[in-house]
Structures are given as C-alpha cells and as structure tokens.
Write a protein that holds these residues in place. Structure first.
Motif, short mmCIF file in Angstrom:
data_model
loop_
_atom_site.label_atom_id
_atom_site.label_comp_id
_atom_site.label_asym_id
_atom_site.label_seq_id
_atom_site.Cartn_x
_atom_site.Cartn_y
_atom_site.Cartn_z
N GLU A 2 47.67 51.66 36.53
CA GLU A 2 46.48 50.86 36.84
C GLU A 2 46.89 49.51 37.39
O GLU A 2 47.86 48.91 36.92
CB GLU A 2 45.64 50.67 35.59
CG GLU A 2 45.23 51.99 34.96
CD GLU A 2 45.09 51.89 33.46
OE1 GLU A 2 44.49 52.79 32.88
OE2 GLU A 2 45.60 50.92 32.87
N ASP A 3 46.15 49.03 38.38
CA ASP A 3 46.53 47.79 39.03
C ASP A 3 45.29 47.04 39.49
O ASP A 3 44.26 47.66 39.84
CB ASP A 3 47.42 48.12 40.23
CG ASP A 3 48.21 46.90 40.68
OD1 ASP A 3 48.72 46.93 41.81
OD2 ASP A 3 48.30 45.93 39.92
N VAL A 4 45.38 45.72 39.48
CA VAL A 4 44.33 44.84 40.00
C VAL A 4 44.99 43.83 40.91
O VAL A 4 45.96 43.19 40.50
CB VAL A 4 43.59 44.13 38.85
CG1 VAL A 4 42.54 43.18 39.41
CG2 VAL A 4 42.94 45.14 37.91
N CYS A 22 38.87 41.06 45.11
CA CYS A 22 39.71 41.76 44.14
C CYS A 22 39.61 43.26 44.42
O CYS A 22 38.52 43.76 44.72
CB CYS A 22 39.17 41.44 42.74
SG CYS A 22 39.85 42.39 41.38
N TYR A 24 40.94 47.15 42.79
CA TYR A 24 41.47 47.74 41.56
C TYR A 24 41.68 49.23 41.81
O TYR A 24 41.14 49.82 42.75
CB TYR A 24 40.53 47.49 40.39
CG TYR A 24 39.13 48.03 40.58
CD1 TYR A 24 38.17 47.30 41.29
CD2 TYR A 24 38.76 49.26 40.07
CE1 TYR A 24 36.89 47.79 41.47
CE2 TYR A 24 37.48 49.76 40.25
CZ TYR A 24 36.55 49.01 40.95
OH TYR A 24 35.28 49.49 41.15
N SER A 29 36.86 52.34 35.19
CA SER A 29 36.52 51.06 34.54
C SER A 29 35.02 50.93 34.38
O SER A 29 34.26 51.21 35.31
CB SER A 29 37.06 49.90 35.39
OG SER A 29 38.45 49.93 35.43
N LEU A 32 33.65 45.07 34.72
CA LEU A 32 34.55 44.29 35.58
C LEU A 32 34.19 42.83 35.41
O LEU A 32 33.00 42.48 35.40
CB LEU A 32 34.43 44.74 37.04
CG LEU A 32 34.73 46.25 37.22
CD1 LEU A 32 33.43 47.05 37.28
CD2 LEU A 32 35.54 46.48 38.48
N LYS A 70 36.51 50.48 45.57
CA LYS A 70 37.12 49.82 44.41
C LYS A 70 37.38 48.35 44.74
O LYS A 70 38.50 47.84 44.61
CB LYS A 70 38.39 50.53 43.99
CG LYS A 70 38.14 51.95 43.52
CD LYS A 70 39.43 52.64 43.13
CE LYS A 70 39.19 54.12 42.96
NZ LYS A 70 40.45 54.86 42.80
N VAL A 91 39.57 44.18 34.74
CA VAL A 91 38.82 45.43 34.52
C VAL A 91 39.28 46.03 33.19
O VAL A 91 40.42 45.81 32.77
CB VAL A 91 39.04 46.44 35.66
CG1 VAL A 91 38.67 45.82 37.01
CG2 VAL A 91 40.45 46.97 35.71
N GLY A 105 44.14 40.64 37.29
CA GLY A 105 44.78 40.39 38.57
C GLY A 105 45.69 39.17 38.48
O GLY A 105 45.81 38.53 37.42
#
Lengths: 114, 111
Positions: A2-4, A22, A24, A29, A32, A70, A91, A105
C-alpha cells in the motif's frame, strides 16, 4: 504494498486557491483524511471523506475523491498566510478494522506568499 | 478536548545510550501509535498497540521496542541509540473511529 503519494511542495499567493493532490493504491480504503501540521506541532485532523462520497465541502476546504483513479485532492479557497503548513494525506489500511491504522503520504509543504 | 502529551519536545542523546520516549493520552483510547517523521518520507509507523500489553510491529520496527503497561501510556524505547535514529518522533492515539490524535512530537538528536 500500500502506498500514498503526494508532491512535496506547493507555493501560492495569498488570496489564491491552493490544490493539494494525493494518489493512493489501496482501493479498499474506507476513510481518507487530510491532516495539517503547523511548524513545531503535531498533526491535526483537517477533514476527511468517506469512500462512497465524491466531494465534501467545509467552509474554505473542498475535498474531491476520484475512486476510479484513486485520486484525492484538497482545495483551500482564499488561501491565507496562516494556511502555511505541511498537509498530509492519509488512508486507512486494508484490513485495519477498527484499529485506526493509517498510511500517510510524504506531506506537501504549502508556502503562502503575501 | 483529547490531549496527547509527550515527555520531551527536544532530546539530545549519545550513540549507544538507551532512550525512553513517553506518551500519555487522556481519552481512554484503545489504540496508540509511534511514528517517526523524516523530510520527504512522511510518517512511518514504528509500533502500534491496540490494548494494554498488546503490540504490533509497524513498518520500521528495527532498533525500537515499546511498552504499554497502562492504557493511557505508551513508551518507545531505543535500546542502543544510533545516529540514523535522529528524527522527529510522533505519538498518536485513536478510539473507536479511525481519527488519530497526535502529540506535539519529540525531536531526537543522536550524536
């Protein structure tokens, strides 16, 4: 995993609108969030959006959510020098249940020039 | 108002020292978190606790341990501080919802 992702820096003039973006990766999720961190302080929740919403407005703040792409954005209308801060997108983690675990993030530093 | 307090705002320690960072919340929250914040990297979760004496590793637990003997208190321990642990450390807590409440942070410098 998982990444933001956020851009690191944004500079605007006082009175202009600011848009902080942003992206994601976790499509599951549910909530947010946007957090604000003023110099020398911890993070403070600014606003949040539920995943079944497209938009949420709260005074000068507008949150837009594009689930297909996203992509989450925070718009600050009539930006003031007091809005200068670091803004974090976050998230909830997949499978986090009620634990409150979030992915943050990198933070976008908003500089407001008079 | 929810209040999360951290024992120190600024701390300077020497390499190899044992370091304790304390965090206390006053809202009877079940969940507590320790993050480190580094420029360009955002917040990274070190450890998480969902109840007294319960803990889970976060994304970067190496070099750290935690203790939660009472519901309101969550301690982060650096067994042998190293220079790459120089950072801002943030504690947070959350209740039934996902909103996290943060302390003011501890800026730790390891020389």
């Amino acid at each position: 995993g998982e990444d933001v992702e956020q851009s690191l820096f944004l500079s605007v003039r006082e009175g202009d609108s600011s848009v902080i973006n942003c992206t994601y990766t976790d499509s599951s999720s549910t909530y947010l969030y946007w957090y604000k961190q003023e110099p020398g302080a911890g993070l403070q929740l600014l606003t949040y959006i539920f995943s079944n919403m497209d938009m949420k407005q709260d005074q000068r703040l507008t949150v837009l959510l594009n689930k297909k792409d996203k992509h989450l954005s925070l718009r600050i209308a009539d930006t003031q020098t007091g809005d200068s801060a670091i803004y974090f997108c976050a998230v909830d983690r997949w499978g986090s249940g009620n634990t409150g675990k979030l992915i943050f993030g990198q933070g976008t530093t908003l500089q407001v020039k008079p | 108002d929810v209040k999360v307090t951290q024992s120190s705002r600024y701390l300077v320690k020497r390499t190899g020292e044992k370091v304790f960072l304390e965090c206390v919340q006053d809202m009877d929250h079940e969940n507590m978190f320790w993050y480190r914040q580094d420029p360009g990297l955002g917040l990274r979760l070190i450890y998480f606790s969902y109840d007294v004496k319960m803990k889970e590793k976060g994304d970067i637990p190496e070099g750290y341990s935690v203790s939660r003997e009472k519901k309101e208190r969550f301690s982060l321990i650096l067994e042998s501080a190293s220079t790459n642990q120089t950072s801002m450390y943030l504690c947070a807590s959350s209740g039934q919802g996902n909103e996290q409440y943060f302390g003011p942070g501890t800026r730790l410098t390891v020389t």
